[in-house]
Design a protein around this motif. Structure first.
Motif, PDB file in Angstrom:
ATOM      1  N   ASN A   1       0.830  -1.207   0.000  1.00 18.91           N
ATOM      2  CA  ASN A   1       0.000   0.000   0.000  1.00 18.91           C
ATOM      3  C   ASN A   1       0.872   1.267   0.000  1.00 18.91           C
ATOM      4  O   ASN A   1       1.816   1.377   0.783  1.00 18.91           O
ATOM      5  CB  ASN A   1      -0.877  -0.033   1.267  1.00 18.91           C
ATOM      6  CG  ASN A   1      -1.850   1.111   1.309  1.00 18.91           C
ATOM      7  OD1 ASN A   1      -1.456   2.240   1.545  1.00 18.91           O
ATOM      8  ND2 ASN A   1      -3.112   0.816   1.054  1.00 18.91           N
ATOM      9  N   PRO A   2       0.550   2.262  -0.885  1.00 21.59           N
ATOM     10  CA  PRO A   2       1.370   3.478  -0.939  1.00 21.59           C
ATOM     11  C   PRO A   2       1.419   4.260   0.371  1.00 21.59           C
ATOM     12  O   PRO A   2       2.438   4.875   0.697  1.00 21.59           O
ATOM     13  CB  PRO A   2       0.720   4.308  -2.049  1.00 21.59           C
ATOM     14  CG  PRO A   2      -0.520   3.624  -2.432  1.00 21.59           C
ATOM     15  CD  PRO A   2      -0.492   2.246  -1.904  1.00 21.59           C
ATOM     16  N   PHE A   3       0.310   4.223   1.139  1.00 26.04           N
ATOM     17  CA  PHE A   3       0.302   4.940   2.414  1.00 26.04           C
ATOM     18  C   PHE A   3       1.330   4.339   3.368  1.00 26.04           C
ATOM     19  O   PHE A   3       2.134   5.056   3.982  1.00 26.04           O
ATOM     20  CB  PHE A   3      -1.102   4.878   3.039  1.00 26.04           C
ATOM     21  CG  PHE A   3      -1.186   5.531   4.385  1.00 26.04           C
ATOM     22  CD1 PHE A   3      -1.258   6.916   4.496  1.00 26.04           C
ATOM     23  CD2 PHE A   3      -1.177   4.778   5.549  1.00 26.04           C
ATOM     24  CE1 PHE A   3      -1.309   7.529   5.736  1.00 26.04           C
ATOM     25  CE2 PHE A   3      -1.231   5.372   6.792  1.00 26.04           C
ATOM     26  CZ  PHE A   3      -1.304   6.755   6.884  1.00 26.04           C
ATOM     27  N   VAL A   4       1.325   3.010   3.488  1.00 32.11           N
ATOM     28  CA  VAL A   4       2.260   2.327   4.397  1.00 32.11           C
ATOM     29  C   VAL A   4       3.701   2.533   3.925  1.00 32.11           C
ATOM     30  O   VAL A   4       4.610   2.862   4.710  1.00 32.11           O
ATOM     31  CB  VAL A   4       1.934   0.816   4.461  1.00 32.11           C
ATOM     32  CG1 VAL A   4       2.961   0.082   5.312  1.00 32.11           C
ATOM     33  CG2 VAL A   4       0.541   0.592   4.995  1.00 32.11           C
ATOM     34  N   THR A   5       3.925   2.367   2.620  1.00 35.40           N
ATOM     35  CA  THR A   5       5.273   2.477   2.058  1.00 35.40           C
ATOM     36  C   THR A   5       5.875   3.868   2.286  1.00 35.40           C
ATOM     37  O   THR A   5       6.993   4.021   2.793  1.00 35.40           O
ATOM     38  CB  THR A   5       5.242   2.197   0.536  1.00 35.40           C
ATOM     39  OG1 THR A   5       4.684   0.912   0.321  1.00 35.40           O
ATOM     40  CG2 THR A   5       6.635   2.258  -0.068  1.00 35.40           C
ATOM     41  N   THR A   6       5.102   4.895   1.913  1.00 36.89           N
ATOM     42  CA  THR A   6       5.663   6.246   1.980  1.00 36.89           C
ATOM     43  C   THR A   6       5.657   6.790   3.414  1.00 36.89           C
ATOM     44  O   THR A   6       6.452   7.660   3.746  1.00 36.89           O
ATOM     45  CB  THR A   6       4.906   7.204   1.037  1.00 36.89           C
ATOM     46  OG1 THR A   6       3.515   7.203   1.364  1.00 36.89           O
ATOM     47  CG2 THR A   6       5.076   6.776  -0.400  1.00 36.89           C
ATOM     48  N   LEU A   7       4.762   6.254   4.264  1.00 37.61           N
ATOM     49  CA  LEU A   7       4.798   6.641   5.686  1.00 37.61           C
ATOM     50  C   LEU A   7       6.089   6.110   6.319  1.00 37.61           C
ATOM     51  O   LEU A   7       6.732   6.799   7.121  1.00 37.61           O
ATOM     52  CB  LEU A   7       3.571   6.082   6.423  1.00 37.61           C
ATOM     53  CG  LEU A   7       3.349   6.587   7.845  1.00 37.61           C
ATOM     54  CD1 LEU A   7       3.090   8.096   7.853  1.00 37.61           C
ATOM     55  CD2 LEU A   7       2.182   5.859   8.506  1.00 37.61           C
ATOM     56  N   ALA A   8       6.473   4.885   5.932  1.00 37.15           N
ATOM     57  CA  ALA A   8       7.744   4.328   6.422  1.00 37.15           C
ATOM     58  C   ALA A   8       8.910   5.170   5.911  1.00 37.15           C
ATOM     59  O   ALA A   8       9.856   5.473   6.657  1.00 37.15           O
ATOM     60  CB  ALA A   8       7.884   2.877   5.952  1.00 37.15           C
TER      61      ALA A   8
END
Length: 320
Positions: free
Chosen positions: A119-126
Motif C-alpha cells: 500500500n502506498p500509504f504504508v510504504t511512503t509513511l515508512a
C-alpha cells in the motif's frame, strides 16, 4: 457562449478561483496590510515550495498513488547537499547528487508500491520516518550552515524584484500543466488512475509509469528542498515537517481524487494558493498560530468529503 460558461462553472478550478477571489476582496477590507506588495510577495514565496512539489504530486495522484515522504525528502536532500558543499564539492555537482538522491528515494517507493504491491500509504509513511531519521543521523540534529554565497544565489537572488523560488514555481506550474494536459505520455496516468486493468489491456506499461511518477515526485521534492535550503542559507533538520499534509490537501482541494483518474496542475496550484491565503489571512487577523494546523486538517477533511460527495453524485447519475 452560454454552453462554454456552463462548462466553466462546473469545473473545480473555477469554484476555487471564485473562493480565492472572494477571500482577496474580503481581506482587502479586513486588513490594510493584505494587499501590500510585501505581504503578496511573502504569500507567494511561502507557497512556492509547496507548489513545486504539488506539480509532481498531482501527476502521481492522477495515477492513483500518493507520497507521504515528500517533507522528509525535502529535509534529507537539503541536508545532503549542504554537507556535500561543506565538504568541498562544487555547488552544481552537489545539487545534481541531491536531485539524484530524491529520484532514488522515489524509485524505491515506486518499486515497493508497484512491483511488490505494498500500500502506498504504508510504504511512503515508512519512508517519511526513515529519511527524517537519516537527516537527524547525518546532521547530528544540527542545522547545516556555511554554504557559501554561490549556493545562496539559487534561492535568494531576484528578477524584477521577485525572489527566484516564485519564478521556479511559476515555471513548474506552466510546464507541468502543459505536459499533463497535452502530452500523450503523461495523459496515460488518467487511464491508469481511472481503470488500471483496462489501462494494462490497452497496452500501457502501468508498472513503469507508476515507478516513474514516484521518481518524479522524489526529484521535485529534492529540488524544492535544495531551493528552500538556499533561500534560508542553511539546511534545517526540521525543514518540510508537515509539508506532505499541506501538499496533499492542496492537490485534493484542486480537484484530484484519492482514487485516481482526476486532477490538474492548475487546480493543484489554486489549491496551494487557497491554503496559503487561509493561513495568511488568519495571521493578519491575529488568530493564534496554533490554529493553523487545526485549519489545515479541517480543510483536508472538508476536501475529502466534497470529493466523496462528487463521486456519489456521479455514480447516481450513471445509474439513473
Amino acid at each position: 457562449m452560454m454552453e462554454w460558461l456552463r462548462r466553466m462553472t462546473k469545473m473545480r478550478e473555477f469554484m476555487i478561483f471564485m473562493i480565492v477571489t472572494t477571500i482577496f476582496v474580503v481581506m482587502s477590507f479586513a486588513s490594510p496590510y493584505f494587499l501590500s506588495t510585501a505581504n503578496i510577495l511573502a504569500l507567494l514565496l511561502g507557497l512556492s515550495i509547496e507548489t513545486m512539489i504539488a506539480v509532481a504530486m498531482v501527476n502521481l495522484m492522477v495515477s492513483g498513488g500518493f507520497d507521504m515522504s515528500v517533507g522528509s525528502v525535502v529535509a534529507f536532500s537539503g541536508a545532503a547537499v549542504g554537507l556535500l558543499i561543506r565538504s568541498g564539492l562544487p555547488v552544481m555537482v552537489a545539487i545534481l547528487i541531491g536531485i539524484m538522491i530524491g529520484s532514488a528515494i522515489g524509485f524505491i517507493n515506486g518499486f515497493i508500491v508497484s512491483k511488490l504491491g505494498i500500500n502506498p500509504f504504508v510504504t511512503t509513511l515508512a519512508s517519511l520516518s526513515i529519511y527524517r531519521g537519516l537527516t537527524l543521523i547525518l546532521t547530528k540534529g544540527q542545522n547545516v550552515t556555511g554554504l557559501g554565497s554561490t549556493f545562496k544565489l539559487i534561492g535568494q537572488s531576484k528578477i524584477l524584484g521577485i525572489q527566484m523560488p516564485i519564478w521556479y514555481a511559476v515555471i513548474f506550474v506552466i510546464i507541468g500543466d502543459i505536459l499533463l494536459r497535452k502530452s500523450r505520455f503523461f495523459r496515460q496516468n488518467y487511464y491508469i488512475g481511472g481503470n488500471e486493468k483496462a489501462a494494462k489491456l490497452s497496452g500501457i506499461d502501468v508498472m513503469k509509469m507508476k515507478i516513474l511518477n514516484y521518481v518524479l515526485t522524489g526529484a521535485f521534492a529534492a529540488m524544492a528542498g535544495i531551493v528552500m535550503t538556499s533561500r534560508l542559507g542553511a539546511a534545517s533538520v526540521t525543514a518540510g515537517t508537515g509539508l506532505e499534509l499541506r501538499v496533499i490537501t492542496a492537490v485534493i482541494i484542486g480537484g484530484a481524487s484519492l482514487n485516481g483518474g482526476e486532477g490538474t496542475v492548475t487546480g493543484a496550484f489554486l489549491g496551494s494558493l487557497l491554503m496559503a491565503l487561509i493561513i495568511n489571512s488568519l495571521t493578519l487577523l491575529g488568530v493564534d498560530v496554533y490554529w493553523q494546523t487545526f485549519v489545515i486538517g479541517a480543510t483536508l477533511l472538508l476536501a475529502v468529503l466534497i470529493d466523496q460527495y462528487g463521486k456519489i453524485r456521479k455514480e447516481r447519475k450513471a445509474f439513473a
